[in-house]
Design an enzyme around this catalytic site. Structure first.
Site, PDB file in Angstrom:
ATOM      1  N   SER A 138       0.873  -1.187   0.000  1.00 18.76           N
ATOM      2  CA  SER A 138       0.000   0.000   0.000  1.00 18.76           C
ATOM      3  C   SER A 138       0.901   1.225   0.000  1.00 18.76           C
ATOM      4  O   SER A 138       2.041   1.163   0.476  1.00 18.76           O
ATOM      5  CB  SER A 138      -0.858   0.013   1.259  1.00 18.76           C
ATOM      6  OG  SER A 138      -1.448   1.285   1.459  1.00 18.76           O
ATOM      7  N   TYR A 148      -0.821  -0.726  10.420  1.00 15.00           N
ATOM      8  CA  TYR A 148      -1.151  -1.135   9.042  1.00 15.00           C
ATOM      9  C   TYR A 148      -0.019  -0.712   8.098  1.00 15.00           C
ATOM     10  O   TYR A 148       0.521  -1.530   7.335  1.00 15.00           O
ATOM     11  CB  TYR A 148      -2.477  -0.504   8.591  1.00 15.00           C
ATOM     12  CG  TYR A 148      -2.825  -0.847   7.162  1.00 15.00           C
ATOM     13  CD1 TYR A 148      -3.524  -2.008   6.857  1.00 15.00           C
ATOM     14  CD2 TYR A 148      -2.439  -0.023   6.114  1.00 15.00           C
ATOM     15  CE1 TYR A 148      -3.828  -2.337   5.535  1.00 15.00           C
ATOM     16  CE2 TYR A 148      -2.738  -0.341   4.799  1.00 15.00           C
ATOM     17  CZ  TYR A 148      -3.430  -1.498   4.514  1.00 15.00           C
ATOM     18  OH  TYR A 148      -3.715  -1.809   3.216  1.00 15.00           O
TER      19      TYR A 148
HETATM   20  N1  LIG Z   1      -8.818  -0.899  -0.849  1.00 18.33           N
HETATM   21  C1  LIG Z   1      -7.790  -0.080  -0.681  1.00 18.33           C
HETATM   22  O1  LIG Z   1      -7.963   1.173  -0.616  1.00 18.33           O
HETATM   23  C2  LIG Z   1      -6.394  -0.642  -0.583  1.00 18.33           C
HETATM   24  C3  LIG Z   1      -5.321   0.266  -0.776  1.00 18.33           C
HETATM   25  C4  LIG Z   1      -4.022  -0.223  -0.702  1.00 18.33           C
HETATM   26  C5  LIG Z   1      -3.788  -1.556  -0.459  1.00 18.33           C
HETATM   27  N2  LIG Z   1      -4.831  -2.417  -0.249  1.00 18.33           N
HETATM   28  C6  LIG Z   1      -4.496  -3.815   0.004  1.00 18.33           C
HETATM   29  O2  LIG Z   1      -5.038  -4.585  -1.062  1.00 18.33           O
HETATM   30  C7  LIG Z   1      -5.296  -5.921  -0.616  1.00 18.33           C
HETATM   31  C8  LIG Z   1      -6.712  -6.310  -1.010  1.00 18.33           C
HETATM   32  O3  LIG Z   1      -7.596  -5.412  -0.358  1.00 18.33           O
HETATM   33  P1  LIG Z   1      -9.051  -5.081  -0.918  1.00 18.33           P
HETATM   34  O4  LIG Z   1      -9.205  -3.613  -0.765  1.00 18.33           O
HETATM   35  O5  LIG Z   1      -9.271  -5.714  -2.224  1.00 18.33           O
HETATM   36  O6  LIG Z   1      -9.931  -5.789   0.230  1.00 18.33           O
HETATM   37  P2  LIG Z   1     -11.351  -6.528   0.202  1.00 18.33           P
HETATM   38  O7  LIG Z   1     -12.217  -6.003  -0.894  1.00 18.33           O
HETATM   39  O8  LIG Z   1     -11.860  -6.434   1.614  1.00 18.33           O
HETATM   40  O9  LIG Z   1     -10.992  -8.051  -0.132  1.00 18.33           O
HETATM   41  C9  LIG Z   1     -10.205  -8.802   0.763  1.00 18.33           C
HETATM   42  C10 LIG Z   1     -10.044 -10.223   0.239  1.00 18.33           C
HETATM   43  O10 LIG Z   1      -9.154 -10.910   1.122  1.00 18.33           O
HETATM   44  C11 LIG Z   1      -9.786 -12.090   1.650  1.00 18.33           C
HETATM   45  N3  LIG Z   1      -9.278 -12.287   3.009  1.00 18.33           N
HETATM   46  C12 LIG Z   1      -9.357 -11.427   4.049  1.00 18.33           C
HETATM   47  N4  LIG Z   1      -8.815 -11.973   5.148  1.00 18.33           N
HETATM   48  C13 LIG Z   1      -8.374 -13.202   4.794  1.00 18.33           C
HETATM   49  C14 LIG Z   1      -7.748 -14.260   5.495  1.00 18.33           C
HETATM   50  N5  LIG Z   1      -7.492 -14.191   6.808  1.00 18.33           N
HETATM   51  N6  LIG Z   1      -7.419 -15.386   4.822  1.00 18.33           N
HETATM   52  C15 LIG Z   1      -7.708 -15.501   3.491  1.00 18.33           C
HETATM   53  N7  LIG Z   1      -8.299 -14.528   2.784  1.00 18.33           N
HETATM   54  C16 LIG Z   1      -8.648 -13.408   3.429  1.00 18.33           C
HETATM   55  C17 LIG Z   1     -11.293 -11.794   1.535  1.00 18.33           C
HETATM   56  O11 LIG Z   1     -12.106 -12.948   1.409  1.00 18.33           O
HETATM   57  P3  LIG Z   1     -12.694 -13.772   2.700  1.00 18.33           P
HETATM   58  O12 LIG Z   1     -13.290 -12.756   3.621  1.00 18.33           O
HETATM   59  O13 LIG Z   1     -13.671 -14.760   2.139  1.00 18.33           O
HETATM   60  O14 LIG Z   1     -11.510 -14.470   3.296  1.00 18.33           O
HETATM   61  C18 LIG Z   1     -11.340 -11.019   0.222  1.00 18.33           C
HETATM   62  O15 LIG Z   1     -11.306 -11.913  -0.867  1.00 18.33           O
HETATM   63  C19 LIG Z   1      -5.035  -5.915   0.890  1.00 18.33           C
HETATM   64  O16 LIG Z   1      -3.761  -6.463   1.136  1.00 18.33           O
HETATM   65  C20 LIG Z   1      -5.080  -4.442   1.260  1.00 18.33           C
HETATM   66  O17 LIG Z   1      -4.308  -4.171   2.397  1.00 18.33           O
HETATM   67  C21 LIG Z   1      -6.136  -2.000  -0.316  1.00 18.33           C
END
Ligand SMILES: NC(=O)c1ccc[n+]([C@@H]2O[C@H](COP(=O)([O-])OP(=O)(O)OC[C@H]3O[C@@H](n4cnc5c(N)ncnc54)[C@H](OP(=O)(O)O)[C@@H]3O)[C@@H](O)[C@H]2O)c1
Length: 257
Positions: A138, A148
């Protein structure tokens, strides 16, 4: 035909990786905790793109979950050519507001799982002399902002260091540092997003296209989008104390995760 394994494939950035890689003709191994959702996603991608899709239910906050995914990554009969370590989440609140158990769960998913799965995949890929690994960090990695950001700073440092160690092996490693993306992330963490200006939001599909282009160019760090490249350029020249002040005031309730 190549195979990609994506953790956290069912929502947000992981789902965008799955759509794009499926459209490009890669077979997929989809990993998350919710089996029903994984199966629905697998059926849809198979029907739309004619690719083979496996589902692997695993909680990456547990040793069993990490071991199950590592075993799949090292299966010599079914090699994985691309690993996307994407699963992650945020905890709402500042340091000491968040229960220690939740902090440790975050370290397990963001750092320990990434370390162990990268190791499993990289070893197998090095033996074959080719492969790619994308570890989703991130832009929070580059500013002093809570646990985080600290966990994501670890992802960037680890990935770039490992990429250097494996240079010439045929295995490419890249840290991906997105800004704000509209996903389930903020809602799951109970964070409001009303105060985030519209221009700061990135499109998940464009982000993934940019990340994959950076991987093919051999970059070890991808910061998709000119807006965030410029912001991170500013961060580099801003004094650390000032940056800490701005960063801890902004975006903790709403902030870039
Ligand atoms: N959205 C943002 O603004 C943003 C910005 C920078 C970086 N990121 C990073 O991008 C990545 C993806 O985030 P996102 O925004 O796409 O989040 P999201 O929409 O909440 O999706 C999270 C995914 O991870 C899975 N997950 C969560 N905890 C898990 C666990 N303990 N074991 C296995 N799977 C798990 C969830 O499925 P289940 O609940 O079914 O397990 C879901 O498929 C993360 O690493 C986040 O830190 C996000």
């Amino acid at each position: 035909m190549t195979t990609a394994l994506i953790t956290g494939s069912t929502a947000g950035i992981g789902a965008a990786f799955a759509r794009r890689l499926a459209a490009d003709g890669h077979d997929l191994v989809l990993v998350a905790r919710d089996t029903k959702r994984l199966r629905e996603q697998a059926t849809e991608l198979h029907d739309r793109h004619g690719i083979e899709v496996e589902v692997l239910t695993a909680d990456l906050a547990t040793d069993q979950g990490i071991e199950a995914v590592a075993a799949r990554l090292t299966d010599p009969r079914n090699p994985v050519d691309l690993l996307v370590n994407n699963a992650g989440f945020g905890n709402k609140g500042r340091y000491l507001d968040v229960p220690m158990a939740d902090e440790l769960r975050m370290l397990k998913v963001h750092c320990e799982a990434v370390l162990r799965l990268t190791g499993a995949a990289a070893e197998a890929m090095r033996t074959r002399g080719r492969g790619g690994i994308v570890n989703v960090a991130s832009v929070a990695a580059f500013v002093p902002r809570g646990t985080y950001g600290a966990s994501k700073a670890w992802v960037v440092q680890f990935t770039q260091g490992a990429a250097r160690d494996l240079a010439g092996s045929g295995v490419r490693l890249m840290a991906l540092a997105p800004g704000f993306v509209r996903t389930e992330f903020h809602q799951r963490a109970g964070m409001g997003t009303d105060n985030i200006p519209g221009w700061m939001w990135l499109d998940a599909d464009k982000l993934v296209a940019s990340a994959l282009a950076d991987l093919s160019r051999g970059k070890t760090l991808s910061i998709p989008d000119p807006r965030y490249k410029a912001l991170m350029g500013l961060v580099k020249v801003t004094p650390r104390a000032l940056l800490g002040g701005i960063s801890s005031r902004t975006g903790r309730k709403y902030g870039p995760q």
